[in-house]
Scaffold this motif. Sequence first.
Motif, short mmCIF file in Angstrom:
data_model
loop_
_atom_site.label_atom_id
_atom_site.label_comp_id
_atom_site.label_asym_id
_atom_site.label_seq_id
_atom_site.Cartn_x
_atom_site.Cartn_y
_atom_site.Cartn_z
N TRP A 32 0.79 -1.24 0.00
CA TRP A 32 0.00 0.00 0.00
C TRP A 32 0.82 1.28 0.00
N GLY A 54 1.40 6.76 -1.36
CA GLY A 54 0.68 5.59 -1.85
C GLY A 54 1.47 4.84 -2.90
N THR A 56 0.23 2.88 -5.26
CA THR A 56 -0.44 2.84 -6.56
C THR A 56 -1.31 4.08 -6.71
N GLU A 57 -1.81 4.27 -7.91
CA GLU A 57 -2.68 5.42 -8.14
C GLU A 57 -3.99 5.32 -7.35
N ASN A 58 -4.31 4.13 -6.87
CA ASN A 58 -5.52 3.95 -6.07
C ASN A 58 -5.31 4.24 -4.59
N GLN A 59 -4.05 4.38 -4.17
CA GLN A 59 -3.74 4.67 -2.77
C GLN A 59 -3.51 6.17 -2.64
N ASP A 60 -4.46 6.84 -2.05
CA ASP A 60 -4.39 8.30 -1.92
C ASP A 60 -3.66 8.67 -0.63
N GLU A 61 -2.34 8.51 -0.64
CA GLU A 61 -1.51 8.85 0.52
C GLU A 61 -0.45 9.85 0.06
#
Length: 90
Positions: A32, A54, A56-61
């Motif tokens: 993640w 994050g 990946t682009e799906n992990q908004d960190e």
Amino acid sequence: MKKNFTKEEMLNILDCPKDILISDEIIEHSRWSVLHNIIFKYENKFWETQYSVGATENQDERPWEYDEVVECCEVRPVEKIIIVYEEVKD
């Protein structure tokens, strides 16, 4: 020695040229998050801290997303000599 910087100061440092942002290295990678270690120069001293983003682009960190203050440790450059082994070619 430790020093606190604001999140805004640290985000600005991430955008600095190499004479200020000395090093930004990935030190750990999980499913993640990606953990970075940075070294930067501020007021003629060197400082070190970490941040994660994050994986990946799906992990908004984002860096220091939940921190308002970032604690940094003062570091100094130390020259080290290492031994490496290379193939012998006759």
